[in-house]
Design an enzyme around this catalytic site. Structure first.
Site, PDB file in Angstrom:
ATOM      1  N   ASP A 327      81.517 122.037  26.948  1.00 18.84           N
ATOM      2  CA  ASP A 327      81.865 123.309  27.874  1.00 18.84           C
ATOM      3  C   ASP A 327      83.546 122.671  28.064  1.00 18.84           C
ATOM      4  O   ASP A 327      83.696 121.835  27.955  1.00 18.84           O
ATOM      5  CB  ASP A 327      81.220 122.883  28.979  1.00 18.84           C
ATOM      6  CG  ASP A 327      81.622 123.570  29.954  1.00 18.84           C
ATOM      7  OD1 ASP A 327      81.929 124.665  30.563  1.00 18.84           O
ATOM      8  OD2 ASP A 327      81.707 122.976  31.458  1.00 18.84           O
ATOM      9  N   ASP A 520      79.457 119.579  32.411  1.00 19.55           N
ATOM     10  CA  ASP A 520      79.601 119.205  33.564  1.00 19.55           C
ATOM     11  C   ASP A 520      78.762 119.607  34.969  1.00 19.55           C
ATOM     12  O   ASP A 520      78.759 119.288  34.956  1.00 19.55           O
ATOM     13  CB  ASP A 520      81.319 118.838  33.949  1.00 19.55           C
ATOM     14  CG  ASP A 520      81.352 120.652  34.536  1.00 19.55           C
ATOM     15  OD1 ASP A 520      80.989 121.073  34.119  1.00 19.55           O
ATOM     16  OD2 ASP A 520      82.546 120.862  34.843  1.00 19.55           O
ATOM     17  N   ASP A 524      76.912 125.673  33.690  1.00 16.00           N
ATOM     18  CA  ASP A 524      76.145 125.335  32.370  1.00 16.00           C
ATOM     19  C   ASP A 524      74.838 124.548  32.240  1.00 16.00           C
ATOM     20  O   ASP A 524      74.466 124.445  31.292  1.00 16.00           O
ATOM     21  CB  ASP A 524      77.088 125.055  31.630  1.00 16.00           C
ATOM     22  CG  ASP A 524      78.014 123.624  32.179  1.00 16.00           C
ATOM     23  OD1 ASP A 524      77.459 122.844  33.171  1.00 16.00           O
ATOM     24  OD2 ASP A 524      78.711 123.763  31.801  1.00 16.00           O
TER      25      ASP A 524
HETATM   26  P1  ADP Z   1      84.073 126.441  31.903  1.00 18.69           P
HETATM   27  O1  ADP Z   1      83.375 127.522  30.848  1.00 18.69           O
HETATM   28  O2  ADP Z   1      85.610 126.589  31.773  1.00 18.69           O
HETATM   29  O3  ADP Z   1      83.875 125.776  32.850  1.00 18.69           O
HETATM   30  P2  ADP Z   1      83.491 128.324  34.292  1.00 18.69           P
HETATM   31  O4  ADP Z   1      82.324 129.221  33.561  1.00 18.69           O
HETATM   32  O5  ADP Z   1      82.787 127.934  35.320  1.00 18.69           O
HETATM   33  O6  ADP Z   1      84.253 127.739  33.076  1.00 18.69           O
HETATM   34  O7  ADP Z   1      84.451 129.587  35.080  1.00 18.69           O
HETATM   35  C1  ADP Z   1      85.200 130.402  34.228  1.00 18.69           C
HETATM   36  C2  ADP Z   1      86.216 131.122  34.624  1.00 18.69           C
HETATM   37  O8  ADP Z   1      85.563 132.585  35.865  1.00 18.69           O
HETATM   38  C3  ADP Z   1      87.260 130.248  35.663  1.00 18.69           C
HETATM   39  O9  ADP Z   1      88.314 130.134  34.313  1.00 18.69           O
HETATM   40  C4  ADP Z   1      87.078 130.656  36.707  1.00 18.69           C
HETATM   41  O10 ADP Z   1      88.548 132.047  36.218  1.00 18.69           O
HETATM   42  C5  ADP Z   1      86.551 132.281  37.151  1.00 18.69           C
HETATM   43  N1  ADP Z   1      85.837 131.134  38.074  1.00 18.69           N
HETATM   44  C6  ADP Z   1      84.736 130.530  38.365  1.00 18.69           C
HETATM   45  N2  ADP Z   1      84.656 130.431  39.341  1.00 18.69           N
HETATM   46  C7  ADP Z   1      85.281 129.825  39.550  1.00 18.69           C
HETATM   47  C8  ADP Z   1      85.912 130.114  41.307  1.00 18.69           C
HETATM   48  N3  ADP Z   1      84.934 129.437  42.344  1.00 18.69           N
HETATM   49  N4  ADP Z   1      87.233 130.717  41.841  1.00 18.69           N
HETATM   50  C9  ADP Z   1      88.238 130.783  41.064  1.00 18.69           C
HETATM   51  N5  ADP Z   1      87.450 131.173  39.674  1.00 18.69           N
HETATM   52  C10 ADP Z   1      86.443 131.272  39.409  1.00 18.69           C
HETATM   53 MG    MG Z   2      82.203 124.550  33.538  1.00 24.64          MG
END
Ligand code: ADP
Ligand code: MG
Length: 627
Positions: A327, A520, A524
């Site tokens: 991730d 983390d 996921d």
């Molecule tokens: P990653 O795979 O990089 O860990 P996530 O799946 O956690 O990313 O989140 C993907 C995207 O969704 C983030 O890059 C952001 O644009 C948006 N996002 C997710 N949760 C939030 C939040 N709490 N506030 C703002 N944006 C969010």
């Molecule tokens: Mg993440």
């Protein structure tokens, strides 16, 4: 040495002295027999009792039975004049020496591991009427203030309310450099406070604190058996009866054939002796003990490095891993975003950040924490209502009665808000207030120090393919991947898409190799449990991730993944060495015994010797070479 081990040692010495001494006593016949029974019972009474119990419980074929039959048989031969008493006693004696050594080694490595994991706090200090009182950490309620003095272990997770100090986290993370901590920092239990007095407001109960979780994990790790261990216990179940039947055949068939087939002298005692030797040789104790011990030592060695492996099966799988999926946020990057710019804002910038921070007040996503940091003030939760988090999109909430949406382009499209694209590199957080576009905040994350080296180290450790999955926008994802040297990257994935991608990758790989996912656990956790091995970041990861994962990295350092893989390979190599070595020697001795070259002395030496070498080899798994 435990009391039991001391007692055994005394029995061994007495029996050895008597056994040698009796050779100089000029007794004959029945008196001699009775004299020799003394050292025999001194050293072997418990084995005989266990063998009888085994027969009564209808679990006849075990090592005790083998030893009892072999030594009683040898005594019978000695009485008839075809054998010698010393030999019968020596077999029992050496067998017990082997058992003693094994219990000593196992005890030692267990103690070693619990010393390594010496993180269990015994008490917590609370201040009452200006005096410090020591109480059981279990009795401390969440939200109370505890005092940790220099030299003491932090008993419960919390936030520092006053004081500053440096912390020794080596028991948790394997990291020997002390870490500085000051007012406002989060602090996890299990580290040792080195210099200053700290007052900590607890944020969890003792049972929910890091230290309790780790101890639970380590204590339960050995209950999940690896394939090799299963193999050994299944093997022993077939092996021992097979050996006993072969010994019986060896004692009966050749003499009968000689007598009736060839008309020769039957030579009963020769063949009985060979059959007994065969029994002694065949005792499988080296294998039975050294395999689980190797895994135990491997898990212990890993935990010393700050890598918690929840079971031997995972250690085994880790050594077969050839594809690792990461991730991005929080795993390869720090997950601490800084605000770089604010564009197209329809209100004052501070206002926008304030709305964002308030709307994010309930989220545990790294982005949310970073926006709250940028806001920098205490959040007044009474101003926020109806918070909804849409994973992989963002959050919506009512702030001061206004509809606020904070998230990526997916969220904007979902809400039907027209948004402005941004050409500045970074993660773009779009905002809408009352259904109108309100501008976007450009934030950026930094790659973890050492992440690039970690990816390179994985390649060196034999990982064929590295993949990164992220919910972030394509530009950011591609850039991070190319900077780190990751082979394949997939961006803009929702949590469900990540599962689908991992399933696709699982289908592509060869059936023998394994796929690991490192994350983390924020958005996921499902992938963590879907992959062959889930590796979670322990310090920053969510509790759900630590539950769902099979391997937990205490200090979130991706380099530890390469370390874990090297530890697992070493451990499995040792296991294989032991299997081949022990079975090989056994096999050779069995043949020598059957054709009459090996005598019972050689047999017992072979057995004890193999066991000692195998156990020493197993203990090597505890020590991990530095990278
Ligand atoms: P990653 O795979 O990089 O860990 P996530 O799946 O956690 O990313 O989140 C993907 C995207 O969704 C983030 O890059 C952001 O644009 C948006 N996002 C997710 N949760 C939030 C939040 N709490 N506030 C703002 N944006 C969010
Ligand atoms: Mg993440």
């Amino acid at each position: 040495m435990s009391r039991k081990q001391k007692k055994m040692l005394i029995r061994i010495i007495i029996a050895a002295v008597l056994m040698v001494g009796l050779n100089f006593v000029p007794a004959e016949g029945a008196v001699r027999f009775l004299l020799y029974l003394v050292p025999y019972f001194v050293i072997g009474y418990d084995i005989l009792i266990k063998a009888l119990k085994g027969i009564r419980n209808r679990q006849v074929f075990d090592e005790n039975f083998l030893m009892a039959v072999a030594t009683v048989g040898a005594l019978v031969l000695a009485v008839t004049g075809d054998g010698d008493y010393t030999e019968a006693i020596a077999v029992m004696l050496f067998y017990q020496v082997g058992e003693w050594f094994q219990s000593y080694a196992v005890g030692k490595s267990r103690r070693n591991i619990s010393e390594l994991m010496d993180i269990r706090p015994d008490y917590a200090n609370v201040e009452r009427d200006g005096k410090l009182e020591r109480i059981d950490p279990d009795e401390v309620e969440t939200g109370s203030v505890i005092v940790v003095q220099p030299g003491e272990k932090v008993p419960i997770d919390g936030v520092i309310v006053s004081g500053q100090s440096s912390l020794n986290t080596s028991a948790l993370t394997g990291e020997s450099l002390p870490r500085d901590a000051k007012e406002g920092d989060e602090i996890i239990s299990g580290c040792i406070n080195m210099t200053g007095v700290l007052k900590i407001r607890t944020t969890k109960e003792f049972g929910e604190s890091t230290v309790s979780k780790i101890l639970d994990l380590v204590e339960n790790a050995s209950s999940r058996k690896s394939k090799s261990e299963d193999f050994i216990s299944r093997f022993a179940r077939v092996y021992t009866p097979a050996v006993c039947c072969s010994a019986l055949a060896l004692a009966l068939l050749p003499p009968l054939i000689r007598m009736f087939g060839m008309g020769l002298d039957a030579q009963w005692s020769t063949w009985l002796y060979r059959a007994l030797t065969f029994l002694v040789i065949s005792c499988p104790c080296a294998l039975v003990i050294s395999i689980p011990l190797s895994f135990f030592a491997g898990i212990g060695g890993a935990s010393r490095e700050g890598v918690l492996v929840k079971g031997s099966n995972y250690l085994e799988n880790l050594s077969k891993t050839d594809c690792i999926v990461f991730d991005k946020t929080g795993t390869l990057t720090r997950g601490v975003f800084e605000v770089n710019a604010i564009h197209h804002s329809t209100m004052e910038d501070e206002r926008l950040i304030e709305y964002a921070a308030l709307a994010e007040s309930a989220s545990s996503h790294p982005i949310s924490k970073s926006l709250q940091n940028a806001y920098g003030r205490e959040i007044d939760r009474t101003r926020v209502k109806d918070i909804q988090e849409i994973s992989g999109n963002g959050v919506t909430a009512k702030v001061d009665g206004r509809e606020v949406a904070v998230g990526n382009t997916k969220l904007m499209r979902r809400l039907g808000v027209t948004y402005m694209d941004c050409h500045q590199p970074g993660t773009i957080i779009h905002m809408a207030v009352d259904g109108e576009y309100a501008g976007h905040i450009v934030i950026s994350d930094v790659i973890k120090p050492g992440a690039k080296e970690a990816v390179a180290a994985l390649k060196k450790a034999g990982i064929r393919k590295t993949v990164m999955l992220t919910g972030d926008a394509g530009a950011v994802g591609e850039q991070v991947a190319s900077e780190l040297g990751i082979d394949e990257v997939h961006c803009e994935l929702l949590p469900g898409d990540k599962v689908a991608k991992v399933e696709e990758l699982l289908k592509q790989k060869s059936p023998k190799s394994k796929l690991a996912f490192a994350g983390d656990g924020i958005n996921d956790a499902p992938v963590l449990s879907r992959a062959d091995i889930g590796i979670a970041m322990g310090a920053m990861g969510s509790d759900a991730a630590i539950e769902a994962a099979d391997v937990v990295l205490m200090d979130d350092d991706p380099m530890k993944i390469a370390k874990a893989i090297r530890i697992s390979s070493k451990c499995i190599r040792i296991v294989h060495e032991n299997i081949v070595f022990a079975l090989g020697i056994k096999f050779i001795c069995l043949i020598l015994g059957a054709v009459g070259i090996a005598n019972m002395w050689l047999a017992i030496f072979a057995d004890v010797g193999v066991m000692i070498i195998a156990v020493l080899n197993a203990i090597r798994a505890l020590f991990v070479s530095k990278l």
